[in-house]
Design an enzyme around this catalytic site. Structure first.
Site, PDB file in Angstrom:
ATOM      1  N   GLU A  81      48.420  41.796  50.743  1.00  0.00           N
ATOM      2  CA  GLU A  81      48.490  43.244  50.514  1.00  0.00           C
ATOM      3  C   GLU A  81      49.062  43.964  51.727  1.00  0.00           C
ATOM      4  O   GLU A  81      49.791  44.951  51.592  1.00  0.00           O
ATOM      5  CB  GLU A  81      47.103  43.789  50.163  1.00  0.00           C
ATOM      6  CG  GLU A  81      46.407  43.087  49.002  1.00  0.00           C
ATOM      7  CD  GLU A  81      47.273  42.907  47.765  1.00  0.00           C
ATOM      8  OE1 GLU A  81      48.185  43.721  47.536  1.00  0.00           O
ATOM      9  OE2 GLU A  81      47.036  41.934  47.029  1.00  0.00           O
ATOM     10  N   TYR A 113      55.848  35.619  41.988  1.00  0.00           N
ATOM     11  CA  TYR A 113      55.282  35.292  43.299  1.00  0.00           C
ATOM     12  C   TYR A 113      55.812  33.945  43.799  1.00  0.00           C
ATOM     13  O   TYR A 113      56.289  33.827  44.934  1.00  0.00           O
ATOM     14  CB  TYR A 113      53.764  35.198  43.212  1.00  0.00           C
ATOM     15  CG  TYR A 113      53.034  36.451  42.794  1.00  0.00           C
ATOM     16  CD1 TYR A 113      52.263  37.166  43.714  1.00  0.00           C
ATOM     17  CD2 TYR A 113      53.069  36.913  41.486  1.00  0.00           C
ATOM     18  CE1 TYR A 113      51.558  38.302  43.345  1.00  0.00           C
ATOM     19  CE2 TYR A 113      52.377  38.047  41.103  1.00  0.00           C
ATOM     20  CZ  TYR A 113      51.623  38.739  42.032  1.00  0.00           C
ATOM     21  OH  TYR A 113      50.932  39.861  41.657  1.00  0.00           O
TER      22      TYR A 113
END
Length: 621
Positions: free
Chosen positions: A317, A400
C-alpha cells in the site's frame, strides 16, 4: 508527454498559470476512453470537489452538499457525472441559480448518468443524500465492533463505488483535488484520506465536525472515510496507527518498520509526496487486505499475526503512493499499471529491509500464482490473461502477478541499476497524471530502449502487455526457503507422518506454500492427522485457516464446519472468504446448503463489495 493530452490551454475556466499547478491532464487517445464512466471530460470535467456531509447512523446515510469546480471547453453546454442510487435534492450554480438536470437510466454496475445544464456555471452545488445500501459504505452496529459501544462507518471506493456517496466524475483518469467537512455524533472520530485540518474536530452542539484537505489531484476512487470510536498512536515522525483501542498496541508493534519502509522506497524511486503515512486498522469485515488511500492506508486486521510476516501488505500500500496514487491507470482496462508496478515495488522495499531471500519467497509465490491463474483461466490463449484487456476481466490476480513478473523481467534484462534510474524518472515525468499501457510502452521505448532493436526484441514488450499467456522470457526467481517446504510436502505426500513436520517459526508464506500445494484429494483420516499435528482449525493466522478450510471443503470434511462458520461470520476479506464459498458451491448437495446457511448469517456483517462477490458465486449456475 505528447500523446494528445487535453491540455489546460484548450479550456477556459481559469488562468493557465493556476491550472498548471492544480489541474491534471485528461488523456484523449482512444485507449484512454473509460468504459466505466458516463463522463465526457473532453467537454467538461470536474477539477475539485468540496463536500459538506452529515453522517447519519440511524438512517445509515450521508447527506449534505457537494460543490464541484467545473472546467469546460468553449461552447460546452452540460456536464455529465456518475451516480449510483443517490437522491438528488437540488442543483444550483455559485450564485444560487437553479440548474436543470436529468438522471438517466440505471445500469446495475455503472449506476446512472447525472447530466447538468451548465448555463455558464463554473461551480455547481448539489444537495443530495446517499441510500442506506450505498455500495461504497459499510455501516456496523456497536455489537459488530471490537469496543461494542459505538457504531462504525467505513468506505471502499475502488474501483467505481464512490459514485454511491459522492456525485462526481468517477473515473481514475479524471483526477480531482478535494476538501471535506464531515459532521458526526459527539464521541466519534472521523478520518479521511487527506490532510486532517482539525484532527480533534470542533464541537457543533451534540455533534462534532472534522475537516480535511487533499491539495493534490487524485483519482476519485481514493476519496475515503471512516467514522468510529477511533484512537491514534504514533510510530514515527511521519507515521502512526488509527484503530479501535483494543487493536492499537498490537498493530503499532506489527507495523513498527513502516518508517524504514518509507526511507527504502524514497531511496529507490524518489520522494514521498503525500506528507504523512498513517494507517487505519479496520474491523475484519473490510473486504481487502489493504487500500492505498493517500495519507491513510486502510488495512485489514487479518494481516496482524504477531510475526510481521504479512507486512508486505503495508509495503504494497505504501508503494501505491508512487504507482497508482502518483501515476494512475487512466482506465480499469490497465489496472496492472497500478497493481503490477506496486507488487514489483513492494518486493524491492521488502528486499531492502529484510534481504534477498524474503523477496525471493514473494517473487516465487507470485510466479506460481501467475501460472495458476493462467491455467485456471483456460491457458495461454485465454483473453483474460492479457495485461491490457477488458476492464475487470483479468483472471485472478494477474494484474499483480503477471504485471510484476513483466517488470522483473525488464530489470533482469537491462540490469537493476539502469532499470531503477528509468523507473525513478518515469514516476517523476508522470507525477499526478493518468497513464495507459500504450503510454507506458512509449515512455519505455523513448527513455530506456532508445532504438535498441535487439533489446526491444529480447523484452517482448507487446507480447507481455497485449497478448495472452506468459511470454518465454519470463524471469522465475527461486527461493531456498520454499525448496525446504517443497521437500516436506514431498515427504508427506509420499505417506510420511504429519508429526514429522515442524512448522514452528513458519511465516504465512511458508504455511501457504505447504497447504496450497497439498493434493486436493485427502482421506478424512489424513485430514484429521494434519489438523491434530499442526493445529490448523484453531490457527490464529487467518491466512492459514482459509487455506486449511479450502482443503477440507474439497474433501467434504464435516469436522471443520463449525469452525468454518465462525470464521466466515467473523472475517469479510474477499481474498480469504470467497474461495471458501466457491469451494462450498462446487461441492453441490453437501456444500451448497452450508454456504447459503452461513452466508445468510454472515451477510449483515459483510461490506457490500463482499456481499456482491459471494452472491455472484452462489447464484452462478
Amino acid at each position: 508527454m505528447r500523446n494528445q493530452i487535453l491540455a489546460a490551454l484548450l479550456l477556459t475556466a481559469a488562468p493557465a498559470a493556476a491550472l498548471a499547478q492544480t489541474v491534471a491532464p485528461i488523456l484523449t487517445t482512444p485507449e484512454a476512453k473509460d468504459a466505466w464512466t458516463y463522463a465526457r471530460p473532453a467537454e467538461a470535467r470536474v477539477t475539485h470537489v468540496d463536500l459538506d456531509l452529515d453522517v447519519d447512523f440511524a438512517d445509515k446515510v450521508v447527506r449534505g452538499t457537494a460543490i464541484l469546480d467545473v472546467l469546460a471547453a468553449r461552447g460546452a453546454k452540460e456536464i455529465v457525472l456518475d451516480t449510483l442510487d443517490l437522491d438528488i435534492l437540488s442543483i444550483s450554480d455559485e450564485r444560487g441559480r437553479k440548474l436543470a438536470y436529468t438522471v438517466g437510466a440505471k445500469d446495475a454496475e455503472l449506476g446512472s448518468p447525472l447530466t447538468i445544464r451548465l448555463g455558464g456555471a463554473k461551480k455547481i452545488r448539489i444537495a443530495y443524500k446517499s441510500q442506506s445500501g450505498a455500495r461504497a459504505l459499510q455501516w456496523l452496529t456497536p455489537e459488530q465492533t471490537a469496543g461494542k459501544r459505538h457504531p462504525y462507518l467505513f468506505s471502499q471506493g475502488q474501483s467505481i463505488n464512490n459514485r454511491s456517496w459522492i456525485p462526481t466524475q468517477d473515473s481514475p483518469g479524471i483526477r480531482q483535488t478535494w476538501r471535506a467537512q464531515i459532521t458526526v455524533p459527539e464521541g466519534l472520530t472521523a478520518v479521511m484520506s487527506a490532510r486532517a485540518d482539525t484532527p480533534a474536530g470542533r464541537k457543533m452542539g451534540t455533534r462534532r465536525a472534522f475537516t480535511f484537505t487533499m491539495a493534490h489531484p487524485v483519482p476519485p476512487y481514493l476519496i475515503a472515510i471512516a467514522v468510529g470510536d477511533l484512537t491514534f498512536k504514533p510510530i514515527g515522525p511521519r507515521t502512526g496507527v488509527w484503530s479501535e483501542a483494543g487493536m492499537l498496541d498490537t498493530a503499532t508493534r506489527e507495523f513498527a518498520d513502516v518508517e524504514k519502509m518509507i526511507d527504502a522506497a524514497q531511496k529507490l524511486y524518489g520522494p514521498y509526496r503525500w506528507g504523512r503515512y498513517d494507517m487505519l486498522v479496520l474491523p475484519p469485515s473490510f473486504p481487502y487486505g489493504g487500500m492505498e488511500n493517500p495519507n491513510l492506508t486502510f488495512l485489514t486486521p487479518t494481516i496482524v499475526t504477531g510475526d510481521k510476516s504479512n507486512t508486505d501488505v503495508v509495503a504494497h500500500e505504501l508503494a501505491h503512493s508512487w504507482s497508482g496514487n502518483l501515476v494512475t491507470n487512466a482506465t480499469w482496462a490497465d489496472s496492472w499499471l497500478n497493481e503490477g508496478f506496486t507488487t514489483y515495488f513492494e518486493n524491492r522495499i521488502m528486499e531492502s529491509l529484510y534481504g534477498k531471500e524474503r523477496a525471493a519467497i514473494s517473487s516465487e509465490l507470485d510466479f506460481a500464482g501467475m501460472l495458476r491463474d493462467v491455467k485456471g483461466a483456460g491457458g495461454d490463449t485465454a483473453p483474460s490473461t492479457r495485461l491490457h484487456g477488458e476492464p475487470g476481466d483479468s483472471a485472478g490476480q494477474l494484474d499483480y502477478m503477471k504485471g510484476s513478473t513483466f517488470l522483473r523481467t525488464i530489470e533482469h534484462t537491462v540490469g537493476r541499476a539502469k532499470w531503477d534510474v528509468y523507473l525513478r524518472g518515469y514516476f517523476d515525468r508522470h507525477a499526478f497524471q493518468p497513464q495507459t499501457s500504450a503510454g507506458f510502452l512509449a515512455d519505455l521505448r523513448k527513455n530506456l530502449i532508445r532504438g535498441d532493436k535487439a533489446l526491444e526484441a529480447k523484452l517482448q514488450l507487446d507480447r507481455w502487455v497485449f497478448q495472452p499467456g506468459v511470454p518465454s522470457n519470463a524471469v522465475h526467481v527461486k527461493s531456498q526457503t520454499l525448496r525446504q517446504i517443497d521437500s516436506l510436502l514431498a515427504a508427506f505426500n509420499a505417506g510420511g507422518p504429519a508429526s514429522a513436520i515442524e512448522p514452528r517459526g513458519w511465516s504465512t508464506q511458508q504455511w501457504k506454500r505447504f497447504l496450497d500445494n497439498l493434493p486436493r484429494q485427502q482421506s478424512a483420516a489424513r485430514l484429521n492427522e494434519l489438523d491434530a499435528a499442526l493445529g490448523l482449525t484453531k490457527s490464529p493466522n487467518a491466512y492459514v485457516q482459509s487455506a486449511w478450510f479450502d482443503l477440507a471443503i474439497a474433501n467434504r470434511y464435516d469436522p471443520i464446519v463449525p469452525a468454518l462458520e465462525e470464521y466466515l461470520t467473523r472475517v469479510g476479506r474477499n481474498l480469504l472468504v470467497t474461495p471458501l464459498y466457491r469451494g462450498l458451491k462446487a461441492q453441490g448437495d453437501w456444500g451448497d446448503p452450508i454456504a447459503r446457511r452461513i452466508f445468510a448469517k454472515a451477510r449483515p456483517g459483510y461490506h457490500p463489495v463482499t456481499v456482491g462477490a459471494v452472491t455472484k458465486i452462489l447464484d452462478a449456475s
